[in-house]
Design an enzyme around this catalytic site. Structure first.
Site, mmCIF file in Angstrom:
data_model
loop_
_atom_site.group_PDB
_atom_site.id
_atom_site.type_symbol
_atom_site.label_atom_id
_atom_site.label_comp_id
_atom_site.label_asym_id
_atom_site.label_seq_id
_atom_site.Cartn_x
_atom_site.Cartn_y
_atom_site.Cartn_z
ATOM 1 C CB VAL A 60 -67.797 89.855 42.630
ATOM 2 C CG1 VAL A 60 -68.603 90.485 43.697
ATOM 3 C CG2 VAL A 60 -66.634 90.631 42.206
ATOM 4 C CD GLU A 61 -71.257 87.213 41.569
ATOM 5 O OE1 GLU A 61 -71.411 88.480 41.473
ATOM 6 O OE2 GLU A 61 -70.591 86.864 40.617
ATOM 7 C CB VAL A 81 -60.549 82.949 34.636
ATOM 8 C CG1 VAL A 81 -59.543 83.361 33.946
ATOM 9 C CG2 VAL A 81 -60.319 81.206 34.946
ATOM 10 C CB THR A 87 -60.716 99.738 33.910
ATOM 11 O OG1 THR A 87 -61.376 98.524 34.195
ATOM 12 C CG2 THR A 87 -61.288 100.188 32.602
ATOM 13 C CG HIS A 89 -63.796 95.518 36.933
ATOM 14 N ND1 HIS A 89 -64.713 95.726 38.126
ATOM 15 C CD2 HIS A 89 -63.828 94.137 36.656
ATOM 16 C CE1 HIS A 89 -65.518 94.964 37.780
ATOM 17 N NE2 HIS A 89 -64.937 93.833 37.068
ATOM 18 C CG PHE A 114 -56.877 81.524 46.114
ATOM 19 C CD1 PHE A 114 -57.979 82.378 46.315
ATOM 20 C CD2 PHE A 114 -56.229 81.848 45.031
ATOM 21 C CE1 PHE A 114 -58.182 83.482 45.846
ATOM 22 C CE2 PHE A 114 -56.296 82.954 44.120
ATOM 23 C CZ PHE A 114 -57.154 83.717 44.628
ATOM 24 N NE ARG A 128 -50.055 81.098 35.863
ATOM 25 C CZ ARG A 128 -49.343 81.451 34.467
ATOM 26 N NH1 ARG A 128 -49.730 81.231 33.570
ATOM 27 N NH2 ARG A 128 -48.074 82.054 34.909
#
EC number: 2.5.1.78
Length: 160
Positions: A60-61, A81, A87, A89, A114, A128
């Site tokens: 998220v950062e 990753v 859930t 999330h 990306f 990967r």
């Protein structure tokens, strides 16, 4: 690039370019391998200056730091990753990160490679990450894609 229909690898013209790489600290074995692949790709492409490297807590950062780095670099690579859990999330994080990095690319007009793995299992991510025995090296691929796009943008700007 890897996978079905992937183009042949191209080492773009990178003279004078500045590259930054931002990588998460979650799943360190995997993100360290992604970062190593990114740094090898930058070296193989002939980048004169070593890329700036920044580590962040989690995925998220990535967008906010990528935005800050885009202000001072010709290309940015985001590495991380996200592993699916039990859930929703996973879905929220993946959507936020993907949309955020796309926004950085478009708003700053600086390519953001990306290299965020969004996998169902840790094993898929390892496969990967460019680790020994991995079938893919997404850190390398994301870096070469970002540098190639930066080279195309530079050519377009020079063409007027």
């Amino acid at each position: 690039m890897s996978g079905l229909g992937a183009p042949a690898e191209v080492l773009p013209p990178v003279a004078g370019m500045r590259l930054a790489v931002v990588a998460t600290r979650w799943h360190a074995e995997i993100t360290d391998a992604l970062l190593a692949g990114a740094l090898r790709a930058a070296k193989d492409a002939g980048l004169a200056a070593a890329p700036a490297v920044v580590r962040v807590s989690g995925a998220v950062e990535l967008p906010v730091i990528a935005a800050a780095l885009a202000a001072r670099h010709d290309a940015v690579v985001a590495l991380g990753v996200v592993i699916r859990g039990g859930t929703p999330h996973f879905d929220y994080v993946c959507q936020f990160v993907t949309a955020g990095l796309a926004r950085v690319t478009l708003d700053a007009r600086v390519p953001v490679g990306f290299g965020v793995l969004t996998c169902d299992t840790v094993e898929q991510a390892r496969d990967r990450a460019g680790l020994p025995g991995s079938s893919e090296d997404k850190g390398r691929e994301a870096t070469l894609a970002a540098l190639d796009t930066a080279a195309v943008l530079r050519d377009l700007e020079l063409a007027g």
